[in-house]
Every structure is written in structure tokens, then in C-alpha cells.
Design an enzyme around this catalytic site. Structure first.
Site, PDB file in Angstrom:
ATOM      1  CD  GLU A 128      -2.967  -1.189   2.228  1.00  0.00           C
ATOM      2  OE1 GLU A 128      -4.186  -1.145   2.027  1.00  0.00           O
ATOM      3  OE2 GLU A 128      -2.464  -1.324   3.368  1.00  0.00           O
ATOM      4  CD  GLU A 148      -3.468  -6.203   3.760  1.00  0.00           C
ATOM      5  OE1 GLU A 148      -2.731  -5.208   3.874  1.00  0.00           O
ATOM      6  OE2 GLU A 148      -3.459  -6.944   2.757  1.00  0.00           O
TER       7      GLU A 148
END
Length: 273
Positions: A128, A148
């Protein structure tokens, strides 16, 4: 003075215990470029609150120093970043900085371009961070992932928002829903990665890209970046109404006149800050 081999063990241990800890983020200036290195190699540069705050401080320096035009974000120890430090998470939570997001980058409103130089793993929050950068260089041994969902978490610092616009939709969804890896070579093929290099050469490629950015008018670079950022997702008519107030003044600046004159005189332009 005694050699270290001659010193008693308790004394050596005391010297080691009082040594200054290694900074979790290193910064180095290369003319108008600021190289920001995540420096927790023992955890593949996982982001805890200390590292997040240090990155935010470095990005603030980049933003506020008029002598700096481009930033490069990279990692020590052969890896970019393994994401949020899961060992610190139960106590510290997500290492966001105010409204600027993970490590002060993923939600920040910046005016200067940042390049990610990726070696090894860029996963979870580490990916990210790379997605929040404007350009990406990567070694051919590097890889990206958003695992995730396998940890009961969500890629909420830009992964689920940005990735589907950077990769073909179904490939992005596969990464998000199955936690699968994307080799850097595939990222280059899809256009996610700007420069694919040999192992250990991603930073050199990022520095070369930064030099190409810095050869251009700093104001024009910043406004161009702002137009791209501010018009994402808008229809054309609305996008022009956002763009025009930003770009119209540029055409009347001394930099615009210098750019035209330098072209006519067949010489490099001499930009002013």
C-alpha cells in the site's frame, strides 16, 4: 587502551547495552532528491508507530524544503516493507499518522512526487505504501501481495481502492480475495512497475527516474501531479472544471516563458524555484 578482546565480558555487555540504537528510518540527500530508507531489516521493515512517525517526519521535510523536488522510498536489508508490524498491532493499533494514513503516506495530500524502489517483499501495508507512490521501480526478484484477508484484516490503506485501477480488474481481485503474490516481472508487464531491474538495482533505477523528473520545471511537475490526483474518477466535463483553475496561471509564469525560450534557443532551460 585495551583491545576489545582484552576487556572483561561484563564491560563489553555494558558497552553494547548503552550503544545508540540504529535509526528506524534513514534519510540521505542526493542533490534535489531525498532518499528515505525504512530501516528495520530484522522485521523486513515492518511498520510500527516509531517507524511510521519517522517516515512522516521525512515526508514533511521533503514537502517543506524548497531544495528538495523528489522523494524515493526504499527499504534496508533486501526487502521493501512487510506491512504493519503484527506483533505491535494489539498494543499500538494501525500505525496511521493523523489524517495522512499509514506512515503518513497512504492518505496524505502531497505536492512532490515520490518513487518506490522495491527489493524483496512489498506486502500488505508495504504494498500500500508503494501504491501511494507516483512511480515504482522493482528488482526482478521482488514481489507484491495483499494478504490481509488471510489475517482477518482488510487492505484499508489504499490496497482495495488503488489496486483495481492499477491492474486488470480480475487479477487485482484475485490478489485481494486470495492473498496471492504478484511477481515484479508480472507487475512490469501489467504496467504497475515503471522499471524492472536486476536484484539490488531498484534504488539506482529510482535515482535515475528522479533525475529525469528533476530535469523538468518543478512547478509544472507539482501542478501536473495535482491535476492527476484531483481529477481521478471524475467525468471529463467535471475534470476540466477542476483542472483549469490549477493550470491556467502556469501559462503566464516566468517558467513557461523560459521553457519556450530555451526550446527556441536549443539549450537546456534554467528553471527558477
Amino acid at each position: 587502551m585495551k583491545r576489545s578482546a582484552d576487556l572483561p565480558t561484563p564491560f563489553l555487555e555494558d558497552m553494547m547495552s548503552t550503544a545508540a540504537p540504529e535509526p528506524v528510518v534513514l534519510t540521505a540527500r542526493r542533490e534535489g532528491t531525498l532518499v528515505i530508507t525504512l530501516n528495520r531489516p530484522g522485521s523486513r521493515n515492518a511498520v510500527d508507530q516509531a517507524l511510521a512517525g519517522a517516515v512522516d517526519t521525512a515526508l514533511t521535510l521533503l514537502e517543506n524544503d524548497p531544495a528538495l523536488e523528489v522523494g524515493i522510498l526504499t527499504g534496508a536489508g533486501g526487502h521493501f516493507c512487510s506491512g504493519m508490524d503484527l506483533k505491535a498491532f494489539p498494543e499500538e493499533g494501525v500505525p496511521r499518522i493523523a489524517d495522512r494514513g499509514l506512515a503518513g503516506l497512504t492518505r496524505a495530500h502531497r505536492s512532490k512526487p515520490v518513487i518506490a524502489a522495491v527489493e524483496g517483499a512489498a506486502v500488505a501495508g508495504g504494498f500500500e505504501l508503494a501504491l501511494a507512490c507516483d512511480l515504482i521501480t522493482a528488482a526482478d526478484t521482488a514481489f507484491f501481495a495483499l494478504p490481509e484477508v488471510a489475517r482477518g484484516l482488510i487492505a484499508s490503506e489504499g490496497g482495495a481502492i488503488r489496486l483495481p485501477s492499477r491492474l486488470p480488474h480480475h487479477r487485482a481481485m484475485e490478489m485481494l480475495l486470495t492473498a496471492s503474490r504478484l511477481p515484479a516481472a508480472d507487475g512490469f508487464r501489467y504496467g504497475l512497475v515503471n522499471r524492472l531491474t536486476g536484484e539490488g538495482e531498484a534504488l539506482d533505477a529510482a535515482i535515475a527516474l528522479a533525475e529525469r523528473v528533476r530535469a523538468n520545471c518543478p512547478q509544472a511537475v507539482r501542478i501536473t501531479r495535482q491535476v492527476v490526483t484531483d481529477t481521478q474518477g471524475l467525468d471529463d466535463r467535471t475534470a476540466f472544471t477542476v483542472q483549469d483553475p490549477l493550470t491556467a496561471p502556469v501559462f503566464h509564469t516566468s517558467s513557461a516563458a523560459e521553457g519556450a525560450l530555451a526550446f527556441c534557443e536549443k539549450r537546456p532551460p534554467a528553471w527558477t524555484p
